[in-house]
Write a protein that holds these residues in place. Structure first.
Motif, PDB file in Angstrom:
ATOM      1  N   HIS A  55       0.326  -1.182   0.168  1.00 38.29           N
ATOM      2  CA  HIS A  55       0.206   0.002   0.148  1.00 38.29           C
ATOM      3  C   HIS A  55       1.152   1.000  -0.064  1.00 38.29           C
ATOM      4  CE1 HIS A  55      -3.095  -2.642   0.642  1.00 38.29           C
ATOM      5  NE2 HIS A  55      -3.377  -3.074   1.686  1.00 38.29           N
ATOM      6  N   SER A  56       1.683   1.372   0.981  1.00 36.54           N
ATOM      7  CA  SER A  56       2.832   1.969   0.809  1.00 36.54           C
ATOM      8  C   SER A  56       3.149   2.400  -0.394  1.00 36.54           C
ATOM      9  CB  SER A  56       3.829   2.124   2.243  1.00 36.54           C
ATOM     10  OG  SER A  56       2.961   2.623   2.393  1.00 36.54           O
ATOM     11  N   ALA A  57       3.958   1.371  -0.994  1.00 36.42           N
ATOM     12  CA  ALA A  57       4.512   1.077  -2.285  1.00 36.42           C
ATOM     13  C   ALA A  57       3.976   1.425  -3.093  1.00 36.42           C
ATOM     14  CB  ALA A  57       5.028  -0.302  -2.658  1.00 36.42           C
ATOM     15  N   ARG A  58       2.415   1.791  -3.431  1.00 39.93           N
ATOM     16  CA  ARG A  58       2.222   1.899  -4.290  1.00 39.93           C
ATOM     17  C   ARG A  58       2.290   3.388  -4.307  1.00 39.93           C
ATOM     18  NH1 ARG A  58      -2.231  -2.207  -2.663  1.00 39.93           N
ATOM     19  NH2 ARG A  58      -1.992  -3.704  -4.667  1.00 39.93           N
ATOM     20  N   ALA A  59       1.870   4.512  -3.116  1.00 40.71           N
ATOM     21  CA  ALA A  59       2.337   5.899  -3.090  1.00 40.71           C
ATOM     22  C   ALA A  59       3.220   6.391  -3.053  1.00 40.71           C
ATOM     23  CB  ALA A  59       1.767   6.269  -1.788  1.00 40.71           C
ATOM     24  N   PHE A  60       4.152   5.530  -3.182  1.00 47.28           N
ATOM     25  CA  PHE A  60       6.166   5.681  -3.413  1.00 47.28           C
ATOM     26  C   PHE A  60       5.724   5.718  -5.252  1.00 47.28           C
ATOM     27  CE2 PHE A  60       7.554   5.051   0.353  1.00 47.28           C
ATOM     28  CZ  PHE A  60       7.760   6.227   1.291  1.00 47.28           C
ATOM     29  N   SER A  61       4.939   4.818  -5.687  1.00 45.86           N
ATOM     30  CA  SER A  61       5.110   4.710  -7.102  1.00 45.86           C
ATOM     31  C   SER A  61       5.232   5.544  -7.375  1.00 45.86           C
ATOM     32  CB  SER A  61       4.640   3.328  -7.399  1.00 45.86           C
ATOM     33  OG  SER A  61       5.330   3.388  -9.440  1.00 45.86           O
ATOM     34  N   ALA A  62       3.816   5.699  -7.418  1.00 45.51           N
ATOM     35  CA  ALA A  62       3.036   7.057  -8.257  1.00 45.51           C
ATOM     36  C   ALA A  62       3.221   8.260  -7.961  1.00 45.51           C
ATOM     37  CB  ALA A  62       0.898   7.745  -7.477  1.00 45.51           C
ATOM     38  N   MET A  63       4.418   8.277  -7.055  1.00 46.01           N
ATOM     39  CA  MET A  63       4.535   9.963  -6.604  1.00 46.01           C
ATOM     40  C   MET A  63       6.506   9.635  -7.344  1.00 46.01           C
ATOM     41  SD  MET A  63       2.890  10.819  -2.609  1.00 46.01           S
ATOM     42  CE  MET A  63       3.498  12.111  -2.607  1.00 46.01           C
ATOM     43  N   LEU A  73       0.711  17.439   5.218  1.00 47.73           N
ATOM     44  CA  LEU A  73      -0.582  15.776   5.756  1.00 47.73           C
ATOM     45  C   LEU A  73      -1.172  17.166   4.403  1.00 47.73           C
ATOM     46  CD1 LEU A  73      -0.410  17.696   9.365  1.00 47.73           C
ATOM     47  CD2 LEU A  73       0.046  15.447   8.300  1.00 47.73           C
ATOM     48  N   LYS A  74      -2.081  18.262   3.836  1.00 48.87           N
ATOM     49  CA  LYS A  74      -3.009  18.636   2.984  1.00 48.87           C
ATOM     50  C   LYS A  74      -2.879  17.707   1.225  1.00 48.87           C
ATOM     51  CE  LYS A  74      -5.084  22.103   2.775  1.00 48.87           C
ATOM     52  NZ  LYS A  74      -6.168  23.407   2.702  1.00 48.87           N
ATOM     53  N   ILE A  75      -1.512  17.736   1.396  1.00 48.36           N
ATOM     54  CA  ILE A  75      -1.078  16.696   0.232  1.00 48.36           C
ATOM     55  C   ILE A  75      -1.496  15.376   0.165  1.00 48.36           C
ATOM     56  CG2 ILE A  75       0.432  15.955  -0.898  1.00 48.36           C
ATOM     57  CD1 ILE A  75       1.980  18.846  -0.945  1.00 48.36           C
ATOM     58  N   ALA A  76      -0.920  14.681   1.420  1.00 45.48           N
ATOM     59  CA  ALA A  76      -1.298  13.562   1.694  1.00 45.48           C
ATOM     60  C   ALA A  76      -2.633  12.638   2.131  1.00 45.48           C
ATOM     61  CB  ALA A  76      -0.319  12.613   3.091  1.00 45.48           C
ATOM     62  N   SER A  77      -2.986  13.575   2.720  1.00 46.32           N
ATOM     63  CA  SER A  77      -4.735  13.918   3.028  1.00 46.32           C
ATOM     64  C   SER A  77      -5.201  13.277   1.698  1.00 46.32           C
ATOM     65  CB  SER A  77      -5.527  14.564   3.615  1.00 46.32           C
ATOM     66  OG  SER A  77      -6.494  14.914   4.172  1.00 46.32           O
ATOM     67  N   TYR A  78      -4.432  14.169   0.577  1.00 44.88           N
ATOM     68  CA  TYR A  78      -5.441  14.383  -0.927  1.00 44.88           C
ATOM     69  C   TYR A  78      -4.905  12.703  -1.583  1.00 44.88           C
ATOM     70  CZ  TYR A  78      -7.733  16.665  -4.701  1.00 44.88           C
ATOM     71  OH  TYR A  78      -9.001  16.678  -5.434  1.00 44.88           O
ATOM     72  N   ALA A  84      -4.185   9.902  -0.406  1.00 44.36           N
ATOM     73  CA  ALA A  84      -4.702   9.091   0.265  1.00 44.36           C
ATOM     74  C   ALA A  84      -6.554   8.988  -0.020  1.00 44.36           C
ATOM     75  CB  ALA A  84      -4.777   9.374   2.086  1.00 44.36           C
ATOM     76  N   MET A  85      -6.671  10.442  -0.043  1.00 43.42           N
ATOM     77  CA  MET A  85      -8.216  10.083  -0.722  1.00 43.42           C
ATOM     78  C   MET A  85      -8.658   9.529  -1.875  1.00 43.42           C
ATOM     79  SD  MET A  85     -10.506  12.206  -3.460  1.00 43.42           S
ATOM     80  CE  MET A  85      -9.512  13.915  -3.334  1.00 43.42           C
ATOM     81  N   LEU A  86      -7.353   9.578  -3.145  1.00 43.44           N
ATOM     82  CA  LEU A  86      -7.793   9.204  -4.498  1.00 43.44           C
ATOM     83  C   LEU A  86      -7.454   7.862  -4.547  1.00 43.44           C
ATOM     84  CD1 LEU A  86      -5.379  11.843  -6.143  1.00 43.44           C
ATOM     85  CD2 LEU A  86      -7.893  11.855  -6.462  1.00 43.44           C
TER      86      LEU A  86
END
Length: 659
Positions: free
Chosen positions: A36-44, A263-268, A270-272
């Motif tokens: 789950h963390s890997a998907r975020a790192f990859s997308a970013m 925090l705000k970017i992480a929240s957005y 995570a929403m996606l």
């Protein structure tokens, strides 16, 4: 979108699971855990590597999927025997408890490959390691982690044993990460204040608290500074791994931007992540973002401790002969999110028509009181229940929001539909709407207030609240947490005794550090069986000066012209800032150098005068709490209790003499 700093290199350490969503027909079976963390790192487009612990049958899939997600290194650092690492999920959107169940967890045996873990750390040379504890013995990775010179972050969502073992071995963390549904938060009685003061936090520079759909906050322990950000609304498909996605996004941005922006970017992001199961869709959504634009968005912010102030009336046929499982599920889900739901039939009794007129009248009045106290109403339509329709109409007429939860799509009546603000057909829609509505109420323009009231749940301030409301004042009650041992009792009493329409407007201000080292018996609760407590023992230096200065500062900031205190001349605590001269001079200074005036309408009242006024205004005087010496039961002998008892005695004698 901006790529992570070239110097930032993250290593994710933890288990890999297979996620199975039982509640979503046709949902994909996918790799979870550290992915789950890997998907975020990859997308970013971040630099990252994986240190995976998993059953052998997943090794090939881990390697293959790591390549797909552009992991720069993927190492298997542990093998799990005896268990499949399959997790079933009952409530994917997290409307309530998600009902995670790990199959054969207790039969697992984990072997850690310390050499492989050392190798990937040495060769990849990460700047940060994110640790996700699990079934593996954390002590087997400690020898490797102790020599690591970079930043360590640990997510303690499930259990705290790994954290405690690492702290005992003198491991220090850059960030301790948890959520409001975590074991660590539960162990601290779901209290942010307890969390801040937890000995476990002494080993960290900061902690990150994720508050599901209500936003997030970050505490810089070194500088004692809070940062917070809202959550963003989406049509939630799932909430599984959303917190891990948040972790990766926040940590990758924290070195590049302000804490609030990260925090705000992480929240957005995570929403996606919660909006789709498909990684390619998620990546495309993230790739199209301009993070500078995200920083300007509002979102919804409802802090955990603020939610319990929002009373929610659940209307519906909550009767023994009706299948009320959906009502019960809704109630439990709202409790899970820390709101205060009410099932009036269970609280006030079932009326069948055979009761006496007095019993029926009492039940009716109690139901009306609940409606008045509540911030919104949710009507669960299970059948054609006339009582539910009446409650919808009553709430709509009062101007408060109404959600119709129509799971079977059977509402046809135009008047019913038009009386509601929203109609939802799923539990997830209902929970989303609760956050949207109450989040909007939290964002209401504050310039409408024309009076700030220092409120404690005590007799005097409660009567003053009713008096101001009767005069048409738009009141913002302020509750100060200054370290008093009875803070919880006072706040819970405040929620119970304030006029219901003021409940959503309460603001809590925490100044506990100011009296942190005080020996006053208002801070350090005495044992009344053993300790001899005098009025001098209850002294707090400059308390009134402090309270009024803070209130005036808040009022000036928000454009509120008047600050109200319920101080009366019978208060006989030993503060030196209690004289008429002091209050006159303070009010003069504040009005001279600002626009705020201090108002004390009870200054020339006796306690009996206040009580008589409270009776005339219909104040629930018996429910107020005034004791300074005991946090559970009024002691009867402290100055406040003595004043209160003498006041009621004088009022009783007055009415006896005039009857």
């Amino acid at each position: 979108m901006r790529k992570s700093k070239i110097n930032d290199r993250f290593l994710i350490l933890g288990e890999v699971f297979t996620d199975v969503h039982l509640d979503i027909k046709g949902s994909p079976v996918r790799l979870g855990g550290i992915f789950h963390s890997a998907r975020a790192f990859s997308a970013m487009n971040c630099n990252y590597a994986l240190a995976a612990i998993a059953p052998k049958y997943l090794f090939g899939s881990i390697s293959e999927y790591g390549k797909k997600l552009n992991a720069q290194r993927t190492a298997i650092v542990g093998e799990i025997d005896g268990a499949s690492n399959v997790i079933t999920i009952q409530d994917s959107p997290e409307n309530g408890n998600q009902g995670y169940e790990e199959i054969l967890r207790k039969q697992s045996n984990v072997t850690i490959d310390q050499e492989e873990l050392s190798r990937i750390i040495e060769e990849y040379n990460p700047t940060d390691i994110i640790i996700y504890p699990g079934k593996y013995n954390i002590e087997e990775v400690l020898p490797v982690l102790k020599s690591f010179k970079g930043k360590l972050h640990i997510d303690v969502q499930y259990g705290t044993e790994s954290l405690k073992r690492m702290i005992a071995d003198n491991i220090n963390f850059d960030t301790i990460i948890l959520s409001t549904s975590s074991t660590l938060f539960e162990e601290n009685d779901f209290s942010v204040i307890n969390l801040v003061n937890s000995p476990l936090m002494a080993s960290a520079k900061s902690f990150l608290l994720k508050e599901n759909r209500g936003g997030s906050r970050y505490y810089d322990i070194i500088n004692r500074k809070w940062y917070e950000a809202p959550a963003f609304k989406t049509d939630t498909v799932h909430s599984v791994g959303v917190g891990d996605c948040f972790n990766a996004a926040f940590l990758s941005q924290k070195s590049q931007r302000t804490e609030e922006a990260a925090l705000k970017i992480a929240s957005y992001i995570a929403m996606l992540y919660a909006s789709t199961f498909v990684f390619d869709e998620f990546k495309e959504l993230v790739s199209s973002l301009d993070f500078n634009d995200v920083e300007t968005l509002l979102g919804n912010r409802i802090p955990w401790e603020e939610r319990e102030k929002h009373h929610i009336y659940i209307a519906g046929p909550d009767f023994p002969d009706v299948d009320t499982r959906l009502i019960e599920e809704l109630y439990n889900n709202l409790k899970y999110h820390n709101f205060t739901p009410h099932r009036p039939v269970l609280e006030n009794g079932l009326i069948t028509g055979s009761e006496s007129e007095e019993q029926q009248e009492e039940a009716y009045r109690k139901d009306i009181a609940l409606l008045e106290k509540s911030s919104l109403l949710i009507a669960v339509i299970l059948n054609d229940d006339p009582g539910t329709y009446v409650e919808i109409g009553w709430m709509a007429k009062s101007g408060k929001p109404v959600i119709i939860f129509d799971p079977y799509k059977q509402v046809r009546n135009l008047f019913v539909k038009k009386s509601a603000n929203y109609i939802a057909h799923s539990m997830s829609e209902v929970i989303d709407l609760v956050y949207e509505i109450l989040g909007r109420k939290n964002r209401e323009v504050l310039e409408d207030y024309d009076a700030l009231l220092l409120a404690s749940g005590g007799l005097d301030s409660t009567v003053l609240a009713y008096k101001l409301l009767s005069e048409g004042k738009k009141v913002m009650p302020v509750f100060l947490k200054y370290g008093q041992h009875c803070a919880d009792t006072e706040f819970n009493t405040l929620l119970d005794v304030l006029p219901p329409k003021l409940i959503p407007h309460i603001k809590v201000i925490n100044i506990e550090d100011i009296y942190k080292y005080s020996q006053s018996r208002m801070i350090r609760e005495p044992n009344l069986w053993l300790d001899d407590v005098t009025s001098d023992d209850l002294y707090l230096p400059y308390r009134n000066l402090l309270f009024l200065s803070i209130a005036a500062s808040v009022a000036q900031t928000l454009g509120i012209k008047e600050v109200y205190s319920a101080f009366i001349n019978s208060n006989h605590a030993k503060e030196i800032d209690c004289s008429r001269e002091f209050f006159d001079r303070l009010s003069g200074i504040l009005s001279e150098y600002g626009a705020v005036q201090i108002k004390m309408p009870f200054r020339d009242f006796s306690k009996a005068d206040v009580i008589r006024l409270g009776i005339n205004l219909g104040v629930p005087l018996a429910k107020t709490y005034s004791c300074q010496a005991n946090s559970t039961t009024p002691c009867g002998v402290c100055p406040n209790c003595v004043d209160r008892l003498n006041g009621f005695k004088a009022v009783s004698e007055f009415y006896s003499d005039n009857n």
